[in-house]
Enzyme design. Structure first.
Site, mmCIF file in Angstrom:
data_model
loop_
_atom_site.group_PDB
_atom_site.id
_atom_site.type_symbol
_atom_site.label_atom_id
_atom_site.label_comp_id
_atom_site.label_asym_id
_atom_site.label_seq_id
_atom_site.Cartn_x
_atom_site.Cartn_y
_atom_site.Cartn_z
ATOM 1 N N ARG A 121 3.725 6.071 -1.525
ATOM 2 C CA ARG A 121 3.479 4.920 -0.548
ATOM 3 C C ARG A 121 4.179 3.523 -0.884
ATOM 4 O O ARG A 121 4.705 4.134 -1.866
ATOM 5 C CB ARG A 121 2.131 4.355 -0.384
ATOM 6 N N LYS A 186 -6.632 3.083 -10.344
ATOM 7 C CA LYS A 186 -6.811 3.513 -9.456
ATOM 8 C C LYS A 186 -6.389 4.974 -9.984
ATOM 9 O O LYS A 186 -6.014 5.491 -10.519
ATOM 10 C CB LYS A 186 -5.010 3.980 -9.037
ATOM 11 N N ARG A 322 -2.502 -9.417 -9.801
ATOM 12 C CA ARG A 322 -1.579 -10.110 -10.691
ATOM 13 C C ARG A 322 -1.336 -11.554 -10.828
ATOM 14 O O ARG A 322 -1.605 -12.156 -11.808
ATOM 15 C CB ARG A 322 -0.354 -9.394 -11.216
HETATM 16 C C1 BTN Z 1 -0.176 6.281 -2.834
HETATM 17 O O1 BTN Z 1 -0.549 6.377 -3.345
HETATM 18 O O2 BTN Z 1 0.980 5.764 -3.193
HETATM 19 C C2 BTN Z 1 0.115 7.769 -2.241
HETATM 20 C C3 BTN Z 1 -0.266 8.831 -3.021
HETATM 21 C C4 BTN Z 1 0.014 10.624 -2.835
HETATM 22 C C5 BTN Z 1 0.547 11.352 -3.385
HETATM 23 C C6 BTN Z 1 -0.489 13.125 -2.316
HETATM 24 S S1 BTN Z 1 0.233 14.481 -3.452
HETATM 25 C C7 BTN Z 1 0.289 15.680 -2.106
HETATM 26 C C8 BTN Z 1 0.952 14.540 -1.668
HETATM 27 N N1 BTN Z 1 2.642 15.371 -1.430
HETATM 28 C C9 BTN Z 1 3.172 13.699 -1.735
HETATM 29 O O3 BTN Z 1 4.282 14.149 -2.243
HETATM 30 N N2 BTN Z 1 2.443 13.674 -1.789
HETATM 31 C C10 BTN Z 1 0.955 13.123 -1.233
#
Ligand code: BTN
Length: 325
Positions: A121, A186, A322
């Site tokens: 994100r 996480k 934080r």
């Molecule tokens: C986050 O927590 O910031 C989101 C992470 C999402 C990762 C997944 S892995 C499969 C899909 N492909 C990507 O490039 N991103 C999501």
């Protein structure tokens, strides 16, 4: 990695020694080329043993995704998905967005053994090592407009939390809007990207990344408290089984969401929220921080905070602790 990397990895998957000569014969390439591909594997963080006279051995062979096994575990839910397993892709979300724009069907799921440019994100990178993560994206088409999908990422969080609880992992919680935490660190994240008309219908590419095993280097790179499923002391199912469990839960949650929206899932989400009733700091995209006590979420997934200015609803931002420590 060179195209021969995955065929080589599969030959080395048994963890036994294979001579350079045998590998070269199987891969129809020279022994020098085999040596170059092995060096690529080392550069990608896979450890190989090289012993003169015996050949090459993979120290920690990756656990491969197995499409047949995914379908066997999915049972009746299998009819709702078309699962495609890719060896290597920049990002399953990027690849699926392209396929969605070209008319790919509802339920298409791209899962990758390795992502080279996984996206998180807010423009962040999502790092994962071969065999040490589950990374996949699902295309789900909705008749409604994009506005209807505001709570979708929270709904997906519920599907992930239900899955992990079902397979026996305790201490799973969610962090608004869509982080999945284990012991407040996480362990999985979701990136949802929407395509379509303002008035609908629209398509959601739902990308999920779950950490199965994180190296010390990966933890340092992530920049926030992170966890992996190997830490949980649970016999976590193999990657194929985990993918099947996640897809089955996603099917249930997405149907319920598509029919009735987020409101029917709101209470379950609040019960899963790690910071319910706690004072948090919300970091807004413009850099501002708002402190407040978490009251819950509204029917569209907005975060309700009791702030100095009173009760406020937020649809963007990230919870941070934080500034409060
Ligand atoms: C986050 O927590 O910031 C989101 C992470 C999402 C990762 C997944 S892995 C499969 C899909 N492909 C990507 O490039 N991103 C999501």
């Amino acid at each position: 990695m060179r195209p021969a990397a995955f065929p080589l990895l599969r030959l080395l998957a048994d963890g036994e020694f294979h001579s350079g000569q045998d590998l070269a014969r199987s891969l129809e390439m020279s022994r020098t080329s085999v040596w170059h591909v092995v060096r690529d594997l080392d550069a990608a963080g896979l450890t190989t043993h090289k012993v003169r006279g015996r050949g090459y051995r993979l120290v920690d062979p990756p656990q491969w995704l197995d499409r047949e096994r995914v379908y066997a575990m999915l049972g009746a839910y299998g009819a709702q998905f078309e699962v495609v397993i890719l060896d290597c892709v920049d990002s399953t979300n990027t690849a699926l967005l392209d396929r969605a724009a070209a008319g790919a069907p509802h339920g298409l799921c791209l899962a990758a053994e390795l992502q080279t440019m996984g996206r998180g994100r807010r423009g962040r990178a999502w790092h994962s090592k071969l065999g040490h993560a589950l990374t996949f994206s699902v295309l789900w088409r909705f008749n409604q407009s994009a506005a209807f999908l505001t709570g979708l990422s929270l709904a997906v969080g519920i599907a992930i939390a239900r899955t992990l609880r079902t397979v026996g992992v305790t201490d799973i919680a969610l962090k608004w809007p869509n982080d999945v935490l284990w012991k407040r660190r996480k362990v999985a994240g979701t990136l949802i990207e929407i395509q379509g008309d303002v008035l609908g219908p629209c398509a959601a590419v739902i990308g999920i990344g779950a950490n199965l095993k994180l190296s010390a280097a990966a933890r340092a790179r992530i920049g926030q408290p992170a966890a992996d499923l190997s830490e949980t002391d649970q016999d976590v199912p193999d990657r194929s089984a985990l993918l099947a469990h996640l897809l089955a839960q996603l099917a249930q949650v997405l149907h319920s969401f598509g029919a009735d929206g987020f409101a029917v899932l709101r209470e379950e989400w609040e019960n899963l929220h790690a910071y319910h009733n706690e004072t948090v700091q919300l970091m807004l995209p413009d850099g501002q921080a708002v402190d407040g006590r978490v009251l819950g979420v509204d029917g569209s997934g907005g975060l309700l905070l009791n702030t100095a200015a009173g009760r406020q609803t937020f649809h963007v931002g990230e919870i941070s602790l934080r500034g409060l420590l």
